[in-house]
Design a protein around this motif. Structure first.
Motif, short mmCIF file in Angstrom:
data_model
loop_
_atom_site.label_atom_id
_atom_site.label_comp_id
_atom_site.label_asym_id
_atom_site.label_seq_id
_atom_site.Cartn_x
_atom_site.Cartn_y
_atom_site.Cartn_z
N THR A 31 0.85 -1.19 0.00
CA THR A 31 0.00 0.00 0.00
C THR A 31 0.88 1.24 0.00
O THR A 31 2.05 1.20 0.37
N LEU A 32 0.27 2.34 -0.41
CA LEU A 32 0.92 3.66 -0.34
C LEU A 32 0.16 4.49 0.67
O LEU A 32 -1.06 4.40 0.76
N ARG A 33 0.88 5.31 1.42
CA ARG A 33 0.23 6.22 2.37
C ARG A 33 1.09 7.46 2.53
O ARG A 33 2.28 7.45 2.21
N PRO A 34 0.49 8.55 3.04
CA PRO A 34 1.29 9.76 3.28
C PRO A 34 2.47 9.46 4.22
O PRO A 34 2.39 8.62 5.12
N VAL A 35 3.55 10.16 3.99
CA VAL A 35 4.77 10.02 4.77
C VAL A 35 4.54 10.56 6.18
O VAL A 35 3.93 11.62 6.37
N THR A 36 5.03 9.86 7.18
CA THR A 36 5.00 10.32 8.57
C THR A 36 6.40 10.80 8.96
O THR A 36 7.39 10.49 8.26
N GLN A 50 6.86 19.17 7.03
CA GLN A 50 6.17 20.02 8.01
C GLN A 50 5.24 21.01 7.33
O GLN A 50 4.15 21.30 7.82
N GLU A 51 5.64 21.54 6.19
CA GLU A 51 4.85 22.56 5.49
C GLU A 51 3.62 21.99 4.80
O GLU A 51 2.54 22.58 4.85
N ARG A 52 3.76 20.85 4.12
CA ARG A 52 2.64 20.36 3.32
C ARG A 52 2.52 18.84 3.27
O ARG A 52 1.83 18.29 2.41
N GLY A 53 3.23 18.16 4.16
CA GLY A 53 3.11 16.70 4.21
C GLY A 53 3.66 15.99 2.99
O GLY A 53 3.31 14.85 2.73
N LEU A 54 4.49 16.69 2.21
CA LEU A 54 5.08 16.16 0.98
C LEU A 54 4.03 15.81 -0.07
O LEU A 54 4.22 14.93 -0.91
N LEU A 55 2.90 16.48 -0.01
CA LEU A 55 1.81 16.29 -0.97
C LEU A 55 1.34 17.65 -1.47
O LEU A 55 1.43 18.65 -0.77
N GLY A 56 0.81 17.67 -2.68
CA GLY A 56 0.16 18.87 -3.19
C GLY A 56 1.07 19.92 -3.79
O GLY A 56 0.69 21.07 -3.89
N GLY A 57 2.24 19.53 -4.24
CA GLY A 57 3.14 20.48 -4.87
C GLY A 57 3.73 19.91 -6.14
O GLY A 57 3.21 18.94 -6.70
N ASP A 58 4.83 20.49 -6.58
CA ASP A 58 5.52 19.99 -7.77
C ASP A 58 6.46 18.84 -7.44
O ASP A 58 6.95 18.16 -8.34
N GLU A 59 6.76 18.62 -6.15
CA GLU A 59 7.58 17.50 -5.68
C GLU A 59 6.81 16.83 -4.55
O GLU A 59 6.50 17.47 -3.56
N ASN A 60 6.53 15.54 -4.70
CA ASN A 60 5.66 14.85 -3.76
C ASN A 60 6.21 13.48 -3.42
O ASN A 60 7.02 12.92 -4.15
#
Length: 169
Positions: free
Chosen positions: A4-9, A45-55
């Protein structure tokens, strides 16, 4: 194996810092020398490594952190009209060669086609990285061509192979 894939902690970031440190961690095709990791922690910390040009998302195999997948915005012309995603994967040594990379990349493609407007997703891999070439082909990518002497790593230039998949109607 359940992948599975999940957001980075924050704990995952610590695992990446340890698991990918030194040339043995990322493997011969991903070792570019020691690099600072503060930027990655700041973006988390800023965006959870999601929602930008680098994820980035974490790859979980049977409830164990196995590595990470990443995606970056690339363009074949003006970004407004010609952007696509380029994906990459890094698995810890103990999780390589088990089909985890194929499944993780397949899931990332599904995720990006479901949650973004991308028409194209591409992968670049070293011309000698046979395992990744097999993984991306199994994940549905097609070889487009060779990019000569495109990557400096380990004191030499290396050819890259460009693969892509496109959205099906």
């Amino acid at each position: 194996m359940n992948v599975t894939l999940r957001p980075v902690t924050a704990g995952d970031l610590e695992g990446f810092d340890t698991g990918f440190a030194g040339p043995g961690g990322p493997g011969p095709y991903q070792w570019f020398g020691h690099t600072p990791t503060q930027r990655l922690h700041r973006l988390h910390q800023e965006r959870g490594l999601l929602g930008g040009d680098e994820n980035m998302m974490s790859v979980i195999a049977d409830d164990t952190l196995a590595g990470r997948v990443e995606w970056f915005r690339r363009a074949w012309g003006r970004v407004e009209t010609s952007a696509c995603w380029e994906i990459a994967i890094g698995l810890f040594a103990a999780h390589r060669g088990q089909g985890i990379g194929t499944e993780a990349q397949r899931q990332l493609v599904d995720y990006l086609f479901t949650h973004t407007r991308a028409e194209r997703i591409q992968v670049c891999t070293d011309a000698d990285n046979i395992a990744e070439q097999r993984a991306v082909q199994k994940a549905g990518f097609e070889l487009e061509g060779r990019i000569r002497r495109a990557q400096w790593r380990g004191g030499a230039w290396h050819d890259q192979l460009l693969y892509s998949t496109v959205r099906t109607p």
